[in-house]
Design an enzyme around this catalytic site. Structure first.
Site, PDB file in Angstrom:
ATOM      1  N   CYS A  35      30.945  23.475  35.837  1.00 35.86           N
ATOM      2  CA  CYS A  35      32.464  23.566  35.322  1.00 35.86           C
ATOM      3  C   CYS A  35      32.764  22.159  35.109  1.00 35.86           C
ATOM      4  O   CYS A  35      33.072  21.497  35.879  1.00 35.86           O
ATOM      5  CB  CYS A  35      33.216  24.211  36.113  1.00 35.86           C
ATOM      6  SG  CYS A  35      35.104  24.318  35.557  1.00 35.86           S
ATOM      7  N   ASP A  93      32.687  54.869  27.901  1.00 40.12           N
ATOM      8  CA  ASP A  93      32.869  53.940  26.709  1.00 40.12           C
ATOM      9  C   ASP A  93      31.368  53.235  26.347  1.00 40.12           C
ATOM     10  O   ASP A  93      30.863  52.771  27.042  1.00 40.12           O
ATOM     11  CB  ASP A  93      33.853  52.896  27.532  1.00 40.12           C
ATOM     12  CG  ASP A  93      34.288  51.778  26.577  1.00 40.12           C
ATOM     13  OD1 ASP A  93      33.745  51.611  25.334  1.00 40.12           O
ATOM     14  OD2 ASP A  93      35.275  51.187  26.954  1.00 40.12           O
ATOM     15  N   CYS A 105      36.504  21.816  37.247  1.00 40.37           N
ATOM     16  CA  CYS A 105      36.866  21.899  39.023  1.00 40.37           C
ATOM     17  C   CYS A 105      35.145  21.191  39.395  1.00 40.37           C
ATOM     18  O   CYS A 105      35.441  21.234  40.789  1.00 40.37           O
ATOM     19  CB  CYS A 105      37.016  23.279  39.249  1.00 40.37           C
ATOM     20  SG  CYS A 105      35.822  24.311  39.564  1.00 40.37           S
ATOM     21  N   CYS A 161      37.810  28.410  38.561  1.00 35.53           N
ATOM     22  CA  CYS A 161      38.978  27.932  38.215  1.00 35.53           C
ATOM     23  C   CYS A 161      39.409  28.605  36.650  1.00 35.53           C
ATOM     24  O   CYS A 161      40.517  28.247  36.326  1.00 35.53           O
ATOM     25  CB  CYS A 161      39.068  26.447  38.008  1.00 35.53           C
ATOM     26  SG  CYS A 161      38.087  25.747  36.565  1.00 35.53           S
ATOM     27  N   CYS A 214      34.698  29.744  34.125  1.00 36.64           N
ATOM     28  CA  CYS A 214      34.337  29.359  35.505  1.00 36.64           C
ATOM     29  C   CYS A 214      34.896  30.476  36.413  1.00 36.64           C
ATOM     30  O   CYS A 214      36.314  30.622  36.524  1.00 36.64           O
ATOM     31  CB  CYS A 214      34.509  27.976  35.970  1.00 36.64           C
ATOM     32  SG  CYS A 214      34.712  27.636  37.569  1.00 36.64           S
TER      33      CYS A 214
END
Length: 412
Positions: free
Chosen positions: A217, A338, A220, A204, A201
């Site tokens: 979520c 990368d 929260c 949170c 999330c």
């Protein structure tokens, strides 16, 4: 927007003229379009030039990890139904390139501007947009871009309290988190094929639950908002529940999603969905992407895929086996140096396709394909890879600079 017909100060006019001269010199020297160097020079001479150029325009900003060049093009086509449009159609999407694009048109009513994710908040400050389209956020250029959650946080802070109408993808939790700080959001159910950057999330850090197409979520209560626009098969559903057919020459589900978001943006400017979607049919290819070119007596379809989410979408639209596939990967500055992201791509989706591998980092890609148990051959260059394929269609998938190399080789 109201305003005098010539918003440019003498200094701004000198900056525009100098920028155009430098861009023309760069083109003459064979160094590309010159838009970035021209824009840099112009902004050095007048740091407020972008704001000045934008002040007589109704501006749309488009930002995302994937699909922003195409969506910018689709929105520009749709808005031409309502008036002249200026756009950075070639994808130069940082302040210098955007400044160059806007300096190229004095009679436009609308500015449709693709913006690199890292620069969105600053460009929004300068251009006072009427609308901002946010499509998706996923991992990309691991050495350059901050992680996706930090980008979402930057968007959220930069757009907090914005007067712009935000058109945002309700299916991407990171985009929803970023857009939720804005008072005026139009949610579009555009879908999200790649979910690996949205399991925690953004509010949170809790674990995201994903039943069906929904998400929330459990800790929260942060959850998917109710969309007012939606992609449904080959149709866009508008806020009144009417279904409008999508007419595109561009392939794949991802482009239908781009069209749905574009229709929602067009409606903000009073262009009805039917008109917007019909106009989008004009777009055949975007900066060479999706073009089919004849090369060495084969038909090569050129497909750009820059990161795991983009590769996943691209695999979904290639012709079925045994159509040959050529993969090309570089790791130059514009790609990100990368290449560990190759391990995030599910190459088992290519099973049954004869594969040739080219590009600066062909050996990195070869190792990845070996582990994915794919049959492939490493080739020195495009010509060798094409010679090894039978006559007919070949799907060629490349990341950013590899794609530019391919276009140069096939004369596209």
């Amino acid at each position: 927007m109201a305003g005098n017909s010539d918003p440019l100060t003498p200094r701004a006019k000198i900056a525009v003229t100098a920028g155009k001269a430098v861009a023309a010199a760069s083109r003459a020297a064979g160094r590309g379009s010159g838009s970035v160097i021209g824009g840099r020079v112009a902004l050095k001479l007048d740091p407020d030039l972008l704001a000045r150029l934008a002040q007589n325009l109704d501006v749309v900003l488009v930002s995302a990890t994937n699909g922003k060049t195409t969506t910018t093009r689709l929105i520009a086509e749709a808005l031409r139904a309502a008036g002249p449009v200026v756009s950075n159609a070639l994808g130069a999407n940082m302040p210098a390139g955007i400044t160059s694009a806007l300096a190229g048109s004095s009679d436009a009513r609308y500015g449709v501007i693709e913006v690199d994710e890292k620069y969105l908040a600053g460009v929004a400050r300068d251009t006072d947009p009427k609308c901002i389209a946010l499509l998706n956020l996923s991992r990309d250029q691991l050495d350059r871009a901050a992680e996706t959650r930090m980008l979402a946080e930057n968007w959220r802070e930069g757009l907090a309290g914005s007067k712009a109408v935000i058109v945002a993808n309700a299916d991407d939790p990171l985009v929803v988190w970023a857009a939720s700080s804005s008072p005026n959001v139009i949610w579009v159910a555009a879908g999200q094929m790649w979910k690996d950057d949205a399991w925690s999330c953004p509010s949170c850090g809790g674990v995201m639950q994903r039943p069906g197409d929904d998400w929330f979520c459990g800790e929260c209560g942060f959850r998917r908002p109710t969309p007012s626009w939606a992609l449904s098969g080959d149709h866009v559903l508008d806020p009144h529940g009417s279904a409008w057919p999508i007419h595109l020459q561009l392939p794949g589900r991802a482009n239908k999603a781009n069209a749905a978001s574009s229709a929602a943006v067009a409606a903000v400017f009073g262009v009805p969905p039917q008109v917007a979607l019909e106009r989008m049919y004009q777009v055949q290819a975007v900066a060479g992407r999706y073009d089919v070119v004849q090369f060495m007596e084969r038909d090569l379809r050129l497909l750009l895929a820059k990161n795991p989410a983009g590769w996943l979408e691209t695999f979904s639209l290639i012709d079925p086996p045994p159509t040959p596939v050529i993969l090309s990967v570089n790791a130059r500055g514009a790609d990100g140096t990368d290449t560990s992201w190759l391990w995030d791509v599910d190459y088992t989706r290519l099973t049954g396709h004869p594969i040739c591998v080219i590009g600066d980092r062909k050996l990195d890609l070869a190792v990845r394909l070996e582990v994915a148990d794919q049959h492939f051959q490493v080739c020195e260059n495009l010509d060798q890879a094409v010679q090894m394929s039978p006559p007919g269609r070949i799907e060629v998938i490349a990341n950013y600079t590899a794609f530019q190399d391919l276009r140069r080789r096939v004369g596209n």
